[in-house]
Design a protein around this motif. Structure first.
Motif, PDB file in Angstrom:
ATOM      1  N   ARG A   4       4.764  60.063   9.535  1.00  0.00           N
ATOM      2  CA  ARG A   4       3.553  60.416  10.359  1.00  0.00           C
ATOM      3  C   ARG A   4       4.237  60.897  11.878  1.00  0.00           C
ATOM      4  N   GLY A   5       5.335  61.458  11.844  1.00  0.00           N
ATOM      5  CA  GLY A   5       5.884  61.628  13.235  1.00  0.00           C
ATOM      6  C   GLY A   5       7.057  60.814  13.600  1.00  0.00           C
ATOM      7  N   ASP A   6       7.893  61.266  14.546  1.00  0.00           N
ATOM      8  CA  ASP A   6       8.853  60.213  15.101  1.00  0.00           C
ATOM      9  C   ASP A   6       8.122  58.865  15.819  1.00  0.00           C
ATOM     10  N   TRP A   7       7.176  59.209  16.281  1.00  0.00           N
ATOM     11  CA  TRP A   7       6.455  58.080  17.227  1.00  0.00           C
ATOM     12  C   TRP A   7       6.038  56.774  16.306  1.00  0.00           C
ATOM     13  N   MET A   8       5.329  57.375  15.162  1.00  0.00           N
ATOM     14  CA  MET A   8       5.095  56.335  14.128  1.00  0.00           C
ATOM     15  C   MET A   8       6.024  55.627  13.701  1.00  0.00           C
ATOM     16  N   ALA A   9       7.303  56.135  13.321  1.00  0.00           N
ATOM     17  CA  ALA A   9       8.469  55.661  12.775  1.00  0.00           C
ATOM     18  C   ALA A   9       8.819  54.622  13.770  1.00  0.00           C
ATOM     19  N   ARG A  11       7.450  53.378  16.178  1.00  0.00           N
ATOM     20  CA  ARG A  11       6.558  52.174  16.305  1.00  0.00           C
ATOM     21  C   ARG A  11       6.791  50.979  15.257  1.00  0.00           C
ATOM     22  N   LEU A  12       6.890  51.572  13.904  1.00  0.00           N
ATOM     23  CA  LEU A  12       6.942  50.644  13.063  1.00  0.00           C
ATOM     24  C   LEU A  12       8.445  49.873  13.008  1.00  0.00           C
ATOM     25  N   ARG A  13       9.451  50.586  13.420  1.00  0.00           N
ATOM     26  CA  ARG A  13      10.752  49.703  13.692  1.00  0.00           C
ATOM     27  C   ARG A  13      10.733  49.026  14.691  1.00  0.00           C
ATOM     28  N   THR A  14      10.079  49.384  15.801  1.00  0.00           N
ATOM     29  CA  THR A  14       9.832  48.400  16.862  1.00  0.00           C
ATOM     30  C   THR A  14       9.090  47.368  16.825  1.00  0.00           C
ATOM     31  N   GLU A  15       7.963  47.467  15.818  1.00  0.00           N
ATOM     32  CA  GLU A  15       6.971  46.134  15.418  1.00  0.00           C
ATOM     33  C   GLU A  15       7.861  45.249  14.676  1.00  0.00           C
ATOM     34  N   PHE A  16       8.634  45.691  13.552  1.00  0.00           N
ATOM     35  CA  PHE A  16       9.202  44.846  12.719  1.00  0.00           C
ATOM     36  C   PHE A  16      10.467  44.034  13.425  1.00  0.00           C
ATOM     37  N   GLU A  17      11.101  44.908  14.311  1.00  0.00           N
ATOM     38  CA  GLU A  17      12.261  44.260  15.197  1.00  0.00           C
ATOM     39  C   GLU A  17      11.847  43.027  16.226  1.00  0.00           C
ATOM     40  N   THR A  18      10.505  43.717  16.843  1.00  0.00           N
ATOM     41  CA  THR A  18       9.891  42.447  17.492  1.00  0.00           C
ATOM     42  C   THR A  18       9.606  41.080  16.737  1.00  0.00           C
ATOM     43  N   ILE A  19       8.999  41.211  15.447  1.00  0.00           N
ATOM     44  CA  ILE A  19       8.903  40.164  14.805  1.00  0.00           C
ATOM     45  C   ILE A  19      10.207  39.474  14.392  1.00  0.00           C
ATOM     46  N   ARG A  20      11.245  40.301  14.000  1.00  0.00           N
ATOM     47  CA  ARG A  20      12.438  39.388  13.704  1.00  0.00           C
ATOM     48  C   ARG A  20      12.976  38.737  14.931  1.00  0.00           C
ATOM     49  N   ARG A 271      10.965  55.639   6.938  1.00  0.00           N
ATOM     50  CA  ARG A 271      10.993  56.833   6.017  1.00  0.00           C
ATOM     51  C   ARG A 271       9.961  56.853   5.125  1.00  0.00           C
ATOM     52  N   THR A 272       9.498  57.902   4.730  1.00  0.00           N
ATOM     53  CA  THR A 272       8.537  58.073   3.709  1.00  0.00           C
ATOM     54  C   THR A 272       9.070  58.316   2.334  1.00  0.00           C
ATOM     55  N   TYR A 273      10.490  58.062   2.388  1.00  0.00           N
ATOM     56  CA  TYR A 273      10.975  58.310   0.913  1.00  0.00           C
ATOM     57  C   TYR A 273      12.333  57.403   0.820  1.00  0.00           C
ATOM     58  N   VAL A 274      12.729  57.189  -0.417  1.00  0.00           N
ATOM     59  CA  VAL A 274      13.612  56.175  -0.742  1.00  0.00           C
ATOM     60  C   VAL A 274      14.927  57.094  -1.116  1.00  0.00           C
ATOM     61  N   VAL A 275      16.068  56.428  -0.355  1.00  0.00           N
ATOM     62  CA  VAL A 275      17.320  56.951  -0.545  1.00  0.00           C
ATOM     63  C   VAL A 275      18.256  55.993  -1.501  1.00  0.00           C
TER      64      VAL A 275
END
Length: 324
Positions: A4-9, A11-20, A271-275
């Motif tokens: 959903r755009g770079d900002w959403m990606a 946001r998610l990465r920042t959210e999980f990093e803050t939790i960690r 990401r919205t796809y699996v590698v």
């Protein structure tokens, strides 16, 4: 294609990093272990944390429940426990003239199944339906469990007196089997400083909620998986089934678990796809506790993880150029 755009990606990465980072202030566990626990929660899976006493298994689960805002129910398993001590039981109410169901500790959002291998197989089996169906059945009545429902079990792998090894059916319900290991000297010094002054869990902040976990799980379920990656997962499982050093290879349920974990890992990466890297990142933790070495391999000192690494090396990695 970003989530959903770079900002959403971001946001998610920042959210999980803050939790960690928040969990890392009180539990000096490897970042990879905390990451995999979050992957399991986003995938809707359960984890078995296997390690020696005193390395912080219970503290890690308590910290995780606090930061994620989940209701924690701790079950201390002992040899004399009965299934009703876990799932609950029906009692007769003389005023109403009917039986009423008294819920057991399994009715929680995050279950700490402490020393799960210290109870009998009969009591261990009380968790089978709960972990698979998110429900329990008592006296013909089925009761749904809260959402999210996450079982984080612990066991000591080096003490065998008074323990009951988990059967394959029980192990198969766990998405991951993880180990914390001992901290390095610098981390242990930090632990002595922080834990010596006050209860470190009291300083934790709640950064998520059960509703937010539901959003993560729904998002991970929509992650796209290319047909080539599905073939890659199936080939990895097939490689374990025909490996000469294994008596028991990966089941179709293991393939499904590998798919769910890979999708969750991609989601945590924004990401919205699996590698293929997502599959390789979680493969060992998904498969190791589901495989059984042949006797000659076990006597030769072969490790299950070595076999999995060999299978990963031998199976061709798909190329996804233009496939997204």
């Amino acid at each position: 294609m970003e989530l959903r755009g770079d900002w959403m990606a971001n946001r998610l990465r920042t959210e999980f990093e803050t939790i960690r980072e928040q969990i890392g202030t009180v539990v000096f566990a490897p970042r990879s272990v905390v990451h995999l626990l979050l992957v399991a929660i986003v995938a809707g899976g359960h984890c078995l944390i296997e390690d020696v006493p005193g390395v912080g298994k219970t503290t890690l689960v308590r910290a995780l429940a606090t930061v994620l805002g989940c209701q924690l129910q701790r079950i201390q398993f002992t040899p004399d426990m009965l299934p009703s001590d876990v799932i609950g039981f029906s009692v007769y109410d003389k005023h109403s003239g009917q039986f009423e169901f008294r819920r057991g500790p399994v009715f929680g959002q995050m279950i700490l199944a402490d020393e799960i291998n210290r109870t009998s197989p009969r009591t261990q089996s009380a968790l089978l339906q709960a972990m698979e169906e998110r429900a329990v059945t008592v006296d013909g009545q089925t009761y749904p469990l809260p959402s999210p429902f996450i079982v984080l079990a612990t066991e000591n792998p080096v003490e065998f007196e008074g323990t009951f090894p988990l059967p394959e059916a029980q192990l198969d319900r766990f998405l991951f089997r993880l180990s914390l290991g001992y901290p390095n000297v610098d981390d242990e010094v930090l632990m002595l400083v922080s834990h010596g002054e006050a209860n470190p869990l009291a300083s934790l902040e709640q950064l998520a909620s059960p509703e937010r976990i539901g959003v993560w799980q729904q998002g991970a379920a929509t992650v796209h998986v290319d047909l080539a990656v599905l073939h890659y997962i199936a080939e990895l499982s097939a490689g374990t089934r025909r490996h000469p050093q294994l008596n028991l290879g990966a089941s179709p349920r293991a393939s499904l678990a590998l798919l769910r974990a890979a999708k969750a890992n991609a989601y945590l990466s924004g990401r919205t796809y699996v590698v293929p890297d997502d599959v390789q990142c979680v493969a060992t933790h998904v498969l190791a506790h589901r495989l059984r070495l042949a006797p000659e391999a076990r006597f030769a000192g072969v490790a299950v993880t070595d076999v999995i690494e060999q299978v990963i090396t031998e199976v061709p990695v798909p190329h996804l150029d233009g496939a997204r």
